[in-house]
Design an enzyme around this catalytic site. Sequence first.
Site, PDB file in Angstrom:
ATOM      1  N   GLY A  11      23.748 -27.260  14.292  1.00 35.68           N
ATOM      2  CA  GLY A  11      23.311 -26.966  12.912  1.00 35.68           C
ATOM      3  C   GLY A  11      24.316 -26.084  12.197  1.00 35.68           C
ATOM      4  CG  ASP A  69      24.878 -12.981  16.510  1.00 35.94           C
ATOM      5  OD1 ASP A  69      24.789 -13.870  17.378  1.00 35.94           O
ATOM      6  OD2 ASP A  69      24.049 -12.069  16.404  1.00 35.94           O
ATOM      7  CG  PHE A 154      20.071 -25.234  12.141  1.00 40.18           C
ATOM      8  CD1 PHE A 154      20.817 -25.236  10.977  1.00 40.18           C
ATOM      9  CD2 PHE A 154      20.145 -24.110  12.954  1.00 40.18           C
ATOM     10  CE1 PHE A 154      21.632 -24.164  10.627  1.00 40.18           C
ATOM     11  CE2 PHE A 154      20.951 -23.025  12.630  1.00 40.18           C
ATOM     12  CZ  PHE A 154      21.696 -23.055  11.461  1.00 40.18           C
ATOM     13  N   GLY A 155      16.839 -24.714  13.143  1.00 39.47           N
ATOM     14  CA  GLY A 155      16.243 -23.410  13.429  1.00 39.47           C
ATOM     15  C   GLY A 155      14.956 -23.157  12.640  1.00 39.47           C
ATOM     16  CE  LYS A 177      20.484 -23.063   5.684  1.00 42.03           C
ATOM     17  NZ  LYS A 177      20.456 -23.434   7.099  1.00 42.03           N
ATOM     18  CG  HIS A 182      21.883 -16.857   6.272  1.00 41.64           C
ATOM     19  ND1 HIS A 182      21.387 -18.037   5.761  1.00 41.64           N
ATOM     20  CD2 HIS A 182      21.845 -17.002   7.628  1.00 41.64           C
ATOM     21  CE1 HIS A 182      21.049 -18.834   6.763  1.00 41.64           C
ATOM     22  NE2 HIS A 182      21.310 -18.231   7.895  1.00 41.64           N
TER      23      HIS A 182
END
Length: 196
Positions: A11, A69, A154-155, A177, A182
């Site tokens: 993703g 991360d 995803f996620g 998106k 972020h």
Amino acid sequence: MKLWCATGNPGKLREFRLAGHVLQIEVEPLPDLKTIEPPEETGDTFEANAILKAEFYSQFASGPLFADDSGLAVDALGGAPGVLSARYANSGLAGHDADEANNQLVLKNLAAHGDRTARFVCVIALAEKGKVIRTFRGEVEGQLLHEPKGPGGFGYDPLFYYPPFGCTFGEAASERKFDVSHRGNALRQMLQYLTR
Ligand code: ITT
């Protein structure tokens, strides 16, 4: 300009490739990533883990490399799942199944709370030859729904309702998106830094 990237998450990789296209930089996944034993993500912060990954994988790259991360921080859960986002439910599953288990656990833990505010956080670390150069942090705030909606992303995307769009990130087109996310935000900051 060519940048290597390192992620085992398909993703994220799709969004890195999109960044290359939208921001007009050459983003190349590190070849043979699958043959490299990933480092343990032992940091307590997104910054620490992003640096750890970028410093480690950049040893295998011929030029600058970035790693991210990222995760979901839920206000009512004191910022959880945070750096544990990928393995929150500890399900032992992978890919979509792991995502589903993580989403269900967030819903369960949030059931008793009224406040459903959450933010996605992404820290990108840029490194070369094993040494970090700089980090870039992006965040986006939304509200968690009571059930997942939308087939995309995803996620935690299907749970993450973004008020300005009137839908979840799982329902939004990936370019939309990327405009507000972020990860898009952190990647744009990195590009600005590199072209300053
Ligand atoms: P790499 O470390 O190999 O890049 P990973 O999936 O283990 O892959 P992280 O430790 O950074 O990466 O965990 C990120 C998790 O946070 C990811 O698995 C999702 O559960 C969640 N997440 C991050 N960004 C997201 C996004 O844009 N949409 C939905 N969920 C996201």
